[in-house]
Design a protein around this motif. Structure first.
Motif, PDB file in Angstrom:
ATOM      1  N   ALA A  10     -20.269  21.887   0.623  1.00 29.87           N
ATOM      2  CA  ALA A  10     -19.808  21.986  -0.766  1.00 29.87           C
ATOM      3  C   ALA A  10     -19.254  20.666  -1.275  1.00 29.87           C
ATOM      4  CB  ALA A  10     -18.754  23.078  -0.881  1.00 29.87           C
ATOM      5  N   GLU A  36     -20.137  25.154   5.700  1.00 27.81           N
ATOM      6  CA  GLU A  36     -20.283  25.497   4.281  1.00 27.81           C
ATOM      7  C   GLU A  36     -19.328  24.661   3.429  1.00 27.81           C
ATOM      8  OE1 GLU A  36     -20.099  27.571   6.791  1.00 27.81           O
ATOM      9  OE2 GLU A  36     -20.813  29.585   6.311  1.00 27.81           O
ATOM     10  N   ILE A  37     -18.115  24.485   3.946  1.00 28.43           N
ATOM     11  CA  ILE A  37     -17.132  23.697   3.186  1.00 28.43           C
ATOM     12  C   ILE A  37     -17.585  22.247   3.132  1.00 28.43           C
ATOM     13  CG2 ILE A  37     -14.779  22.779   3.261  1.00 28.43           C
ATOM     14  CD1 ILE A  37     -13.843  25.512   4.229  1.00 28.43           C
ATOM     15  N   LYS A  89     -13.476  25.167  -6.748  1.00 25.57           N
ATOM     16  CA  LYS A  89     -13.679  24.558  -5.431  1.00 25.57           C
ATOM     17  C   LYS A  89     -12.755  25.153  -4.386  1.00 25.57           C
ATOM     18  CE  LYS A  89     -16.208  20.385  -5.302  1.00 25.57           C
ATOM     19  NZ  LYS A  89     -16.260  18.928  -5.266  1.00 25.57           N
ATOM     20  N   LYS A 103     -11.879  28.072  -4.128  1.00 25.70           N
ATOM     21  CA  LYS A 103     -12.314  29.425  -3.738  1.00 25.70           C
ATOM     22  C   LYS A 103     -13.049  29.409  -2.403  1.00 25.70           C
ATOM     23  CE  LYS A 103     -12.479  31.880  -8.116  1.00 25.70           C
ATOM     24  NZ  LYS A 103     -13.289  32.057  -9.314  1.00 25.70           N
ATOM     25  N   ILE A 104     -13.819  28.352  -2.136  1.00 26.14           N
ATOM     26  CA  ILE A 104     -14.572  28.284  -0.883  1.00 26.14           C
ATOM     27  C   ILE A 104     -13.631  28.313   0.324  1.00 26.14           C
ATOM     28  CG2 ILE A 104     -16.493  27.051   0.234  1.00 26.14           C
ATOM     29  CD1 ILE A 104     -16.304  25.031  -2.105  1.00 26.14           C
ATOM     30  N   TRP A 105     -12.412  27.860   0.107  1.00 24.23           N
ATOM     31  CA  TRP A 105     -11.497  27.718   1.240  1.00 24.23           C
ATOM     32  C   TRP A 105     -10.826  29.028   1.622  1.00 24.23           C
ATOM     33  CZ3 TRP A 105     -10.523  23.001   3.798  1.00 24.23           C
ATOM     34  CH2 TRP A 105     -11.153  21.893   3.234  1.00 24.23           C
ATOM     35  N   HIS A 106     -10.703  29.937   0.660  1.00 26.38           N
ATOM     36  CA  HIS A 106      -9.979  31.193   0.911  1.00 26.38           C
ATOM     37  C   HIS A 106      -8.622  30.915   1.537  1.00 26.38           C
ATOM     38  CE1 HIS A 106     -13.480  33.604  -0.066  1.00 26.38           C
ATOM     39  NE2 HIS A 106     -14.189  32.764   0.664  1.00 26.38           N
TER      40      HIS A 106
END
Lengths: 344, 680
Positions: B556, B552-553, B407, B409-412
């Motif tokens: 998710a 996108e976040i 999870k 990873k989506i945040w970078h």
């Protein structure tokens, strides 16, 4: 001169009349232009007239004009303000209607409880220290007199990062860090997050909060430990609370004790009590005199100095104090739960 | 550890009812966690400590009670029915590693009739929570839970060449255990082998083949002592924990081995067993008892109460210590081998305190010789920060420090996360590298539970690997605001949160904490919608970011509503000294106020205008307020109108209108050149 004063009076009247009729910001802006317009505003024209007056009159007239200008500016900005809030209604006739409320955010119950604990110790001259959550085996275990491969470590089930690093299982490593850099007298508390590899259940979670206390000085005794904890617990739970010290074992204290308070749910009256299991007691902290080996590990002479230490689980104690049945409530962060602590 | 009342009676004559006895256990630190009635017996579930293996048998617990009540400890005798053959003639024992096996006792018992245990034995076995198996196995458990000395019994006929070899396992060797597991052994593990192969994993578990069966008639009793660390390492490595390993890794009394063997052999005598003559006892390096000095004066110094000498002597003697007085109040004590925990004077003082009673030690105030100033103001600063946010209506949350690797990873977040070696679950396998994922989860949780709006913050650490491979933990502040901020009331419509609510809170945070105003520069960030994020810096040093969360976040996490978030590095703040506070005299002369409305090009943002206004170098200008801004309406599309109110003052006289006029002209000309303003 008098004509200018008169005009001024007339304009004041006119301004008030027009002002009373303005309904929106456009009309307010028009009113502003009428009086303060750069070229043809009434007031601008009056200032032009002022220039032609003889110097003697100029001063008093000028003051009057400036006063009027300030009045108008103030009135205009009030009008502007009023127009910007079309909702503003007339004051209600029912003066029992509820007043306007401002919502204050709620502190997390654990913050609140930690603060309470800190306050008690700070009032006894303790200072608050902190330390890292990622620790080495040395600080978390070895310096605290846990021999390598000793089963004593089993009660402190550990989350490891690698062979060298782990998440501290208690706040006790900060004792070592403080004693390494500071000479006695030491009088500190150490609040913070700690981690255990626990399967979650109502009273166990892999992360929780602890507060550690440490006193090191000449002539510190077990009686001092008892006295301070007795005061602390009474300050937290009230003067009438029953407290019991019983022998226990921790590698870093000798003699060691566990401290129980009477069960706040049943006061020892319910043999089936869910909170205390019918014993009438709830364990709230572990304590003891600092083990001489711990002193040796930080180069403090145990013949010269002695000390006491304690460790308390903030979450579990807050559960007792607020009668919260499940530890996970603290970490679900449900606003309906959190906001109750607004009033504590 | 389960302790049976009836079993204790074998060792001492208690004149207390089982109920009454319970509270005395607590007093000496043997915490009773539960009391059960099993088949007419009272069983206490006692919490035992890792340093007290002696309390893992009834004899040890009885010894504690004997000391407490001043009762004599009984020692039952164990008569043997003996064969005419010597043990050494029947079996050959070789201990090849006396480091890992310091003592090994053995006896052969022939002619045993294997079968169900008699009632008395079954009751004992059930009392400690075990299942009766057969008389041989039950006897070895009975000895174990009496003395704390684990035994192992072999079917003697299965030992090849009647040999016992205590050695390290060889590479590739395996052992099928009593419970059917096939263990792969390594040379760091100690085994009991016969001529050809391992027959037991020393001190942990026996092998299937050599185990006691219905057909067994001849039994070999092993009563040995093994190195605690070796047992622990082997048990951990193989994921085994048995009653035997639990005791050996804590340290079994080196002198219990002979008694254990004799006791078992004597009991087997009740089932036809006859024991070989002469206990085989391999004990090449007999241990000397530990000696520990004790000063009566020190006892009082540490406990805070004078303990009578007579009490000290009586208690320690009852616990099995020998006291040799050196001079009045000073002894050298000889520690019995079963007390592996007693090594220093402090340990003896604990024994004295324990039996004296913690409740009889007085309570005194801890004296203080000095008080110290707080090391830093972090704590106060953190609390003030929270209070400012409470005032803004933010509720405080606390999340776990763990993160979900997938999870996150989506945040970078841009940080190299710290992974846990043995996480509780794969969803908590790393340490978090941002506070916002937790805040988003809290928001979703609350929207799913009737919330109309969520405005929350958390202060806590994030964790990551630095480039040089060192771990770092950093105090952060995370903020999130979403949805309704004020509910509709009779005199006010409902209000939604927005970007500027969050920004205002942040600006005030800096202001009230005493820091200079930070700068906000539009800059895209992986957490936020393109063009809807700003970077927050103090003196060019970035401290955080703020913006509208990326859709996108939100998707998710299943967050439907818009949410604004911000995150700061608090370390950067706390490392800075807030501006020193100094009192400024209240002005004594009236000020003059002038307004100015102007148009600027819409590409110039507020912060630029503000900073140009800040830079104005004009006499008597005290401060300014930007009180209006608009675009559209009658204005050209590339124009924005601002209205600024300027406050002028002279500190020691009243200002002349002309002076202010000149100052205004000066302002206009400076702004014309810096911002290309057009007057309205």
């Amino acid at each position: 001169m008098s004509s200018l004063q008169e005009k001024l009076e007339q304009y004041r009247q006119l301004f008030n009349d027009l002002a009373a009729k303005t309904k929106n910001s456009k009309e307010v802006e028009e009113l502003k232009q009428t009086f303060l317009g750069r070229k043809k505003g009434y007031l601008t024209l009056l200032f032009d007239e002022l220039k032609q007056l003889p110097p003697d009159d100029k001063r008093s007239a000028g003051e009057a004009l400036n006063k009027f200008k300030t009045e108008i500016q103030q009135a205009l900005s009030e009008l502007e303000e009023r127009c910007r809030r079309p909702e503003a209604e007339k004051p209600p006739t029912d003066l029992t209607l509820p007043g306007k409320k401002i919502y204050w955010g709620a502190p997390h119950p654990l913050t609140l409880f930690q603060k309470k604990i800190e306050k008690i110790f700070v009032s006894m001259g303790f200072s608050v220290e902190e330390g890292p959550e990622i620790e080495t085996d040395y600080y978390n275990f070895e310096a605290l007199n846990f021999p390598p491969y000793h089963p004593a470590r089993d009660s402190w089930d550990t989350l490891y990062i690698n062979d060298k690093l782990l998440l501290r299982t208690h706040t006790s490593p900060v004792q070592i860090r403080v004693m390494e850099k500071k000479k006695p007298p030491i009088r500190i508390i150490i609040p913070g997050k700690v981690y255990r590899r626990e399967t979650p259940d109502p009273t166990h979670l892999p992360m929780f909060h602890q507060v550690e206390g440490l006193v090191v000085d000449r002539g510190i005794t077990f009686a001092h430990l008892k006295g301070t904890l007795d005061y602390f617990i009474k300050a937290l739970f009230g003067e009438k609370i029953k407290i019991r010290f019983r022998p226990s074992f921790f590698p870093f204290t000798e003699p060691s004790a566990e401290v129980d308070i009477e069960c706040l749910a049943c006061h020892g009256q319910d043999a089936q009590c869910r909170v205390c299991g019918g014993t009438g007691w709830k364990e709230i902290l572990g304590a003891g005199l600092v083990d001489p080996q711990v002193f040796k590990n930080v180069n403090i002479d145990p013949e010269k100095y002695s000390g006491w230490a304690f460790g308390l689980g903030i979450d579990r104690t807050a559960m007792l104090a607020y009668e919260i049945p499940e530890m996970r409530y603290f970490y679900e962060n449900d606003l309906r739960f959190l906001r109750q602590f607004n009033r504590k | 550890m389960n302790i049976s009342y009836d079993w204790l009676i074998e060792y001492l004559d208690l004149n207390l009812s089982p109920r009454e006895l319970a509270k005395y256990f607590d007093q000496i630190g043997l915490m009773v966690e539960a009391v059960k009635e099993i088949d007419g017996d009272t069983v206490y579930e006692i919490e035992t400590y890792a340093n007290r293996p002696d309390t893992l048998g009834h004899l040890g617990v009885a010894r504690e009670l004997a000391a407490l009540f001043g009762l004599p400890l009984k020692s039952p005798s164990w008569p043997l029915a003996e064969l005419d053959r010597l043990t050494t003639e029947l079996v050959d024992i070789q201990v090849l590693d006396s480091q890992l096996c310091p003592r090994y006792c053995g006896l052969v018992v022939k002619g045993v009739q294997v079968g169900p245990s008699p009632e008395w034995l079954k009751r004992r076995i059930e009392a400690v929570g075990l299942r009766p198996i057969n008389n041989v196995v039950d006897i070895s458990n009975y000895v174990c839970f009496s003395l704390g000395q684990p035994l192992h019994t072999f079917d003697f006929s299965q030992l090849k060449e009647a040999r016992i070899i205590v050695r390290r396992a060889r590479k590739g060797e395996t052992l099928r255990t009593l419970d059917g597991q096939l263990l792969e052994l390594t040379p760091d593990m100690l085994v009991i082998a016969d001529e050809s192969k391992p027959v037991a994993l020393a001190g942990i578990i026996g092998g299937e083949e050599s185990g006691i069966s219905e057909k067994t008639t001849d039994v070999f009793i092993e009563s040995a002592n093994f190195d605690p660390v070796s047992i622990r390492l082997t048990a951990k490595k193989l994921g085994l924990m048995t009653d035997a390993s639990y005791r050996f890794e804590r340290g079994v009394d080196i002198n219990a081995a002979p008694l254990g063997a004799k006791m078992a052999a004597s009991l087997l005598g009740q089932f036809g067993g006859k024991a070989s003559r002469g206990l085989l006892d391999v004990y090449p390096n007999p241990r000397k008892p530990k000696s520990v000095p004790l000063r009566l004066k020190r006892v009082g110094e540490l406990l805070g109460i004078e303990i009578p000498e007579e009490f000290v002597v009586r208690t320690l003697t009852a616990l099995g210590l020998k006291l040799n007085e050196q001079k009045p109040g000073v002894w050298v004590t000889e520690i019995p081998s079963f007390r592996v925990d007693l090594e220093r004077e402090a340990d003896l003082i604990e024994e004295i305190a324990r039996f004296f009673g913690y409740d009889r030690i007085p309570t005194e105030v801890t004296p203080a010789r000095s008080f110290e100033l707080p090391a830093d103001e972090r704590q106060d600063c953190l609390w003030l920060l929270k209070e400012i946010l409470f005032h803004y209506g933010f509720d405080e949350v606390i999340n776990f420090s763990f993160g979900d690797r997938e999870k996150e990873k989506i945040w970078h977040t841009g940080y190299d996360p710290i992974e846990l070696q043995n996480p509780i679950s794969s969803r908590a396998s790393i340490l978090r590298t941002s506070l916002l994922p937790g805040l988003v989860e809290n928001t979703v949780w609350n929207y799913n539970r009737e919330a109309d709006g969520v405005h929350i913050f958390e202060t806590g650490k994030i964790y990551f690997w630095e480039e040089d491979g060192k771990q770092r933990e950093e105090w952060h502040l995370g903020l999130l605001t979403s949805g309704q901020r004020e509910a509709k009331t009779w005199n006010q419509p409902a209000r939604e949160t927005d970007y500027f609510f969050l920004k205002g809170a942040i600006e005030d945070l800096f202001f009230y904490l005493g820091y200079e105003a930070p700068s906000f520069e539009p800059e895209d960030h992986s957490f936020f919608q393109t063009g809807q994020a700003v970077k927050i810096s103090i003196k060019k040093e970035p401290v955080g970011y703020l913006g509208l969360l990326k859709s996108e976040i939100r998707q998710a996490y299943g967050l439907d509503k818009l949410a604004y978030g911000a995150e700061f590095n608090l370390e950067v703040l706390f490392d800075r000294q807030p501006r020193p506070f100094a009192f400024a005299p209240v002005p004594r002369f009236p000020g003059v106020v002038r307004d100015l409305s102007f148009l600027v090009d819409s590409t110039i943002n507020f912060q630029d205008i503000y900073s140009q206004l800040k830079k104005l170098n004009v006499p008597y200008l005290e401060r300014f307020e930007i009180y209006d801004r608009f675009e559209g309406e009658s204005l050209a599309p590339n124009q924005v109108s601002y209205s600024v109110r300027f406050f002028f003052r002279h500190e020691s006289r009243t200002l002349q209108a002309e002076e202010v006029d000149r100052a205004m002209l000066d302002i206009i000309s400076q702004l014309k050149s810096s911002l290309k303003i057009q007057l309205r």
